[in-house]
Write an enzyme that holds these catalytic residues in place. Sequence first.
Site: not given
Length: 432
Positions: A50, A52, A116, A198, A201-203
Amino acid sequence: MHIAVVGLSYRTAPVEIRERLSIPEQTMETSLQSLRGHEQVLEASILSTCNRLEIYTLVRNPDLGVSAVSEFLSGHSGLATGDLTPHLFNYHHEDAVDHLMRVAAGLDSLVVGEGQILSQVKKMMRLGQEHKSLGPILNRLLTQAVSTGKRVRSETNLGTGAVSISSAAVELAQLKLGQSRGQDQLVTLESEQIAVVGAGRMSRLLLQHLQAKGASGVVLLNRTVQRAELLAADFPDLPVQCRPLTDLDQCLSTCSLVFTSTAADDPIIDAARLQPLNRRSKLRLIDIGVPRNIAADAAAVDGVDSHDVDDLQEVVARNQEARQAMAREAEQLLQQEAQQFLEWWDSLEAVPTINRLRSSMESIRVEELQKALSRMGPDFSARERKVVEALSKGIINKILHTPVTSLRAPQARQERQQALRTVERLFSLGED
């Protein structure tokens, strides 16, 4: 051959540019094949997150190779070269190696020390291996970068209390809620009605941090409710309602805080969707997806505050000084790891000479062995022939061990070149 990286990040490009260059996993193979199809690009690997997009390459010529990658990025994004170039950075050889080590260690992240990014570098290496775009050079470099990231986390304090994009998003919500009450500080989310869109993984990280920051409950929306339920099961102490994405309008009408993190290529929330809703309280939207899940025009709707990943810098800046102090612990370690790779790279210069030396010795060994065996006569058994052959190979290996080790050992490039010329002259080693 030359190592080069071309890319852009949150430091050089806003989110509206980054989202146009994002390369999802389902198109990664096509992108890697396109890069490898250029005569200048010998090896390639792509890091797309998100914050780069970076393309690591082994190229024949540094300038022509960088131009080839820039042309690929222009074609992929649909941006003219003149519009894209101001946002791009490129690093060559030693600087490219240093940059990758910093990225893997989390020192180049928006949230310094976030963990991460290391898993994303691992994924970059895995995809490069699966799609056969890596060769021995980048494979060695990426392997060492992953090892460096692990070492930084185990041997320094950089990983202590490290936060992620998801935790920064939760802190941004706390900060904005506090500011709306006239307090420039993080406040609890206990009274907020929260939804997360969503179930990736981010959620998962969002739920983890929402629970830690006092959320009393969360609505989790996903295209597949079963996947949302699997994620919710990992948070037994946090009340989570799992709903299909078709309930999004209802949540936008009733919730006060909505986080989005989906793999959608186009926004799922925009002004046209928000304006008809019958809302009685303020709605705060926080989007950590790239490409964005929330359109830019959402912020223009009355009663709606909308934030994207670039807005996280306000939170990050509040504790950046402490994170930078921890980062300095890792700098010396990174220099060691980068130097180790570069020494290995320099040692490759000796390989052609070493191969010619081995080939010359092998020709002599085979010729003299055949002479000896012919003199032994027919009574010499097959077993005895194998023993003599093994003896001849062992002698050659012992003789070559010291000069080969010396030629490949870390040393100044001028010293290595002088030693190579000496060996080539003494053993009459012509070019292949």
